[in-house]
Scaffold this active site. Structure first.
Site, PDB file in Angstrom:
ATOM      1  N   ASP A 205     -33.839 -74.260 -30.682  1.00  0.00           N
ATOM      2  CA  ASP A 205     -35.140 -74.904 -30.833  1.00  0.00           C
ATOM      3  C   ASP A 205     -35.790 -75.032 -29.466  1.00  0.00           C
ATOM      4  O   ASP A 205     -35.221 -74.596 -28.464  1.00  0.00           O
ATOM      5  CB  ASP A 205     -34.982 -76.295 -31.489  1.00  0.00           C
ATOM      6  CG  ASP A 205     -34.258 -77.284 -30.595  1.00  0.00           C
ATOM      7  OD1 ASP A 205     -33.789 -76.897 -29.504  1.00  0.00           O
ATOM      8  OD2 ASP A 205     -34.162 -78.460 -30.982  1.00  0.00           O
ATOM      9  N   ASP A 207     -37.305 -77.960 -26.957  1.00  0.00           N
ATOM     10  CA  ASP A 207     -37.396 -79.402 -26.715  1.00  0.00           C
ATOM     11  C   ASP A 207     -38.409 -79.639 -25.604  1.00  0.00           C
ATOM     12  O   ASP A 207     -38.224 -79.158 -24.488  1.00  0.00           O
ATOM     13  CB  ASP A 207     -36.030 -79.956 -26.290  1.00  0.00           C
ATOM     14  CG  ASP A 207     -34.931 -79.583 -27.276  1.00  0.00           C
ATOM     15  OD1 ASP A 207     -34.948 -80.100 -28.395  1.00  0.00           O
ATOM     16  OD2 ASP A 207     -34.069 -78.746 -26.933  1.00  0.00           O
ATOM     17  N   ASP A 299     -39.328 -79.782 -30.939  1.00  0.00           N
ATOM     18  CA  ASP A 299     -39.296 -81.240 -30.842  1.00  0.00           C
ATOM     19  C   ASP A 299     -40.217 -81.648 -29.710  1.00  0.00           C
ATOM     20  O   ASP A 299     -40.040 -81.211 -28.572  1.00  0.00           O
ATOM     21  CB  ASP A 299     -37.883 -81.744 -30.499  1.00  0.00           C
ATOM     22  CG  ASP A 299     -37.022 -81.925 -31.733  1.00  0.00           C
ATOM     23  OD1 ASP A 299     -37.585 -82.081 -32.828  1.00  0.00           O
ATOM     24  OD2 ASP A 299     -35.793 -81.910 -31.593  1.00  0.00           O
TER      25      ASP A 299
HETATM   26  P1  DGT Z   1     -29.950 -75.455 -28.405  1.00  0.00           P
HETATM   27  O1  DGT Z   1     -31.291 -76.020 -28.741  1.00  0.00           O
HETATM   28  O2  DGT Z   1     -29.036 -75.381 -29.568  1.00  0.00           O
HETATM   29  O3  DGT Z   1     -30.043 -74.185 -27.690  1.00  0.00           O
HETATM   30  O4  DGT Z   1     -29.206 -76.447 -27.386  1.00  0.00           O
HETATM   31  P2  DGT Z   1     -29.711 -77.789 -26.776  1.00  0.00           P
HETATM   32  O5  DGT Z   1     -28.755 -78.171 -25.727  1.00  0.00           O
HETATM   33  O6  DGT Z   1     -31.153 -77.695 -26.396  1.00  0.00           O
HETATM   34  O7  DGT Z   1     -29.495 -78.830 -27.956  1.00  0.00           O
HETATM   35  P3  DGT Z   1     -30.545 -79.694 -28.780  1.00  0.00           P
HETATM   36  O8  DGT Z   1     -31.860 -79.021 -28.875  1.00  0.00           O
HETATM   37  O9  DGT Z   1     -29.885 -80.044 -30.067  1.00  0.00           O
HETATM   38  O10 DGT Z   1     -30.693 -81.043 -27.964  1.00  0.00           O
HETATM   39  C1  DGT Z   1     -31.079 -81.104 -26.614  1.00  0.00           C
HETATM   40  C2  DGT Z   1     -30.690 -82.394 -26.013  1.00  0.00           C
HETATM   41  O11 DGT Z   1     -31.535 -83.411 -26.474  1.00  0.00           O
HETATM   42  C3  DGT Z   1     -29.277 -82.809 -26.386  1.00  0.00           C
HETATM   43  O12 DGT Z   1     -28.527 -82.986 -25.243  1.00  0.00           O
HETATM   44  C4  DGT Z   1     -29.353 -84.142 -26.966  1.00  0.00           C
HETATM   45  C5  DGT Z   1     -30.793 -84.502 -26.913  1.00  0.00           C
HETATM   46  N1  DGT Z   1     -31.232 -84.886 -28.255  1.00  0.00           N
HETATM   47  C6  DGT Z   1     -31.509 -84.099 -29.298  1.00  0.00           C
HETATM   48  N2  DGT Z   1     -31.885 -84.822 -30.348  1.00  0.00           N
HETATM   49  C7  DGT Z   1     -31.834 -86.105 -29.957  1.00  0.00           C
HETATM   50  C8  DGT Z   1     -32.119 -87.344 -30.579  1.00  0.00           C
HETATM   51  O13 DGT Z   1     -32.490 -87.430 -31.738  1.00  0.00           O
HETATM   52  N3  DGT Z   1     -31.951 -88.460 -29.816  1.00  0.00           N
HETATM   53  C9  DGT Z   1     -31.530 -88.396 -28.534  1.00  0.00           C
HETATM   54  N4  DGT Z   1     -31.365 -89.516 -27.839  1.00  0.00           N
HETATM   55  N5  DGT Z   1     -31.269 -87.270 -27.919  1.00  0.00           N
HETATM   56  C10 DGT Z   1     -31.417 -86.140 -28.618  1.00  0.00           C
HETATM   57 MG    MG Z   2     -32.659 -77.351 -27.844  1.00  0.00          MG
END
Ligand code: DGT
Ligand code: MG
Length: 355
Positions: A205, A207, A299
């Site tokens: 996704d 962010d 997001d």
């Molecule tokens: P991806 O998108 O799968 O390539 O990998 P990431 O590391 O971007 O993971 P993602 O998009 O699920 O989340 C990014 C960061 O944002 C993760 O370290 C935790 C934080 N995060 C995501 N959703 C929430 C939430 O609902 N609340 C809080 N406090 N943090 C969140």
């Molecule tokens: Mg992400």
């Protein structure tokens, strides 16, 4: 353990947030297996077991080279008996029979499929599995299933949303958001967070953090931005959550959630992509092959500038890094860290007892 073992073990610190982790994982063969078992454990409701596998995988991810011997494994921190056995099996046979068995299980496959739908968590996926549903077709054709708007969108765009998002696509979306935000509020600061901020080349996704140097100016901006993008036909789905920071920290709050309390939009963007004409798909004249857009999960998170450093840290990830950072703060520093603040629990207790 010999003295050498102790020295080597001390090179791999116990908390995940204390370790440098290379962008390219040299130990995928082991971490993929451990992550499969972690998923399987979470599908069975065993969160503790699931976390133990994540911890072991995280240690292996931090290594600069591929693990080759059992002796090296024995020197690493954070490995329980089960994780050790799995890695040992792979070192000896090239694969883990247990992991192979798990990936063949109908329940594992179905839960994985269902939890990959935007808006579907473990509970819902499990309920559907218990009701005998097994495929996306089953969900799409079911008469009695009541899907939320979010799940409907998730199911409708399942294929796109499960395709990786490239860095170029993420940059494009950040730019779109920035342009619209600037048209309403010049000086808005837009930051690409999540995996892309860690240097990943693709993600699941996008962010995006939104703030403004003048505290308070960011209020009310998000709904205008979404409205404008929507009128341009760029939004396929969105769900706006208002800021709940003051509710969450009021004395009568019942909130125990780990989620943060920023104003936020969970959305699906309709991103224009280069037309497929010229590639293999062009020979097929179905409407899908001429589709010149892609659904992308985005997001958008709005933060006042005073909380921005914590939000940025909290939204950069990875999830495990964040979990470890908070565990380190609590256990080693007696401080609470979240996406809004870092504070000293001892001082807060003193302040409360004096008031
Ligand atoms: P991806 O998108 O799968 O390539 O990998 P990431 O590391 O971007 O993971 P993602 O998009 O699920 O989340 C990014 C960061 O944002 C993760 O370290 C935790 C934080 N995060 C995501 N959703 C929430 C939430 O609902 N609340 C809080 N406090 N943090 C969140
Ligand atoms: Mg992400």
């Amino acid at each position: 353990h010999s003295d050498v073992d102790v020295v080597v073990a001390s090179l791999v610190p116990a908390y995940g947030c204390q370790r440098r982790t290379p962008l390219t994982n040299k130990n995928c063969i082991f971490t993929d297996a451990l992550e499969t078992l972690s998923k399987e454990a979470s599908f069975c409701g065993s969160d503790g077991r699931s976390l133990a596998f994540i911890r072991a995988a995280s240690v292996l991810r931090s290594l600069p080279s591929t693990l080759t011997t059992i002796e090296e494994l024995n020197r690493l921190p954070g490995f329980g008996e089960h994780s050790k056995r799995v890695v040992q099996e792979i070192l000896e046979d090239g694969f883990s029979a247990e992991v192979e068995r798990v990936t063949q299980k109908e329940k594992y496959q179905t839960m994985k499929l269902f939890t990959n739908i935007f808006g579907v968590g473990m509970k819902t996926a499990n309920r559907w599995y218990q009701e005998g549903l097994r495929s996306l077709g089953d969900l799409r054709n079911s008469q009695k299933l009541k899907l939320s708007k979010q799940q409907e969108a998730g199911l409708q765009h399942y294929e796109d949303l499960n395709m990786p998002v490239s860095r170029a696509e993420a940059d494009l979306i950040a730019k779109m958001v920035e342009e619209v935000a600037h048209s309403f509020l010049p000086g808005t600061i837009i930051t690409l967070a999540g995996g892309f901020r860690r240097g990943k080349l693709s993600g699941h996704d996008v962010d995006i953090l939104i703030t403004h140097a003048q505290e308070g100016r960011e209020e009310g901006l998000l709904s205008k931005v979404i409205g404008q993008l929507q009128s341009q036909g760029l939004i396929l789905y969105h769900d706006l959550k208002r800021n709940s920071y003051h509710d969450a920290f009021s004395p009568d709050s019942k909130s125990t959630s780990n989620m943060d309390h920023f104003e936020r939009s969970f959305s699906i963007f309709r991103l224009k992509v280069a037309s497929h004409i010229g590639d293999i798909g062009a020979r097929d004249h179905s409407p899908e092959s001429s589709k010149d857009w892609k659904a992308v999960r985005v997001d958008l998170v709005v933060t006042p500038i005073s909380q921005y450093p914590y939000a940025l840290l909290g939204w950069t990830g990875s999830k495990h890094f964040e979990r470890e950072l908070r565990r380190f703060s609590c256990n080693e520093k007696k401080m609470v860290l979240n996406s809004h603040a870092l504070y000293d629990t001892v001082e807060v207790q003193v302040a409360i007892s004096q008031s």
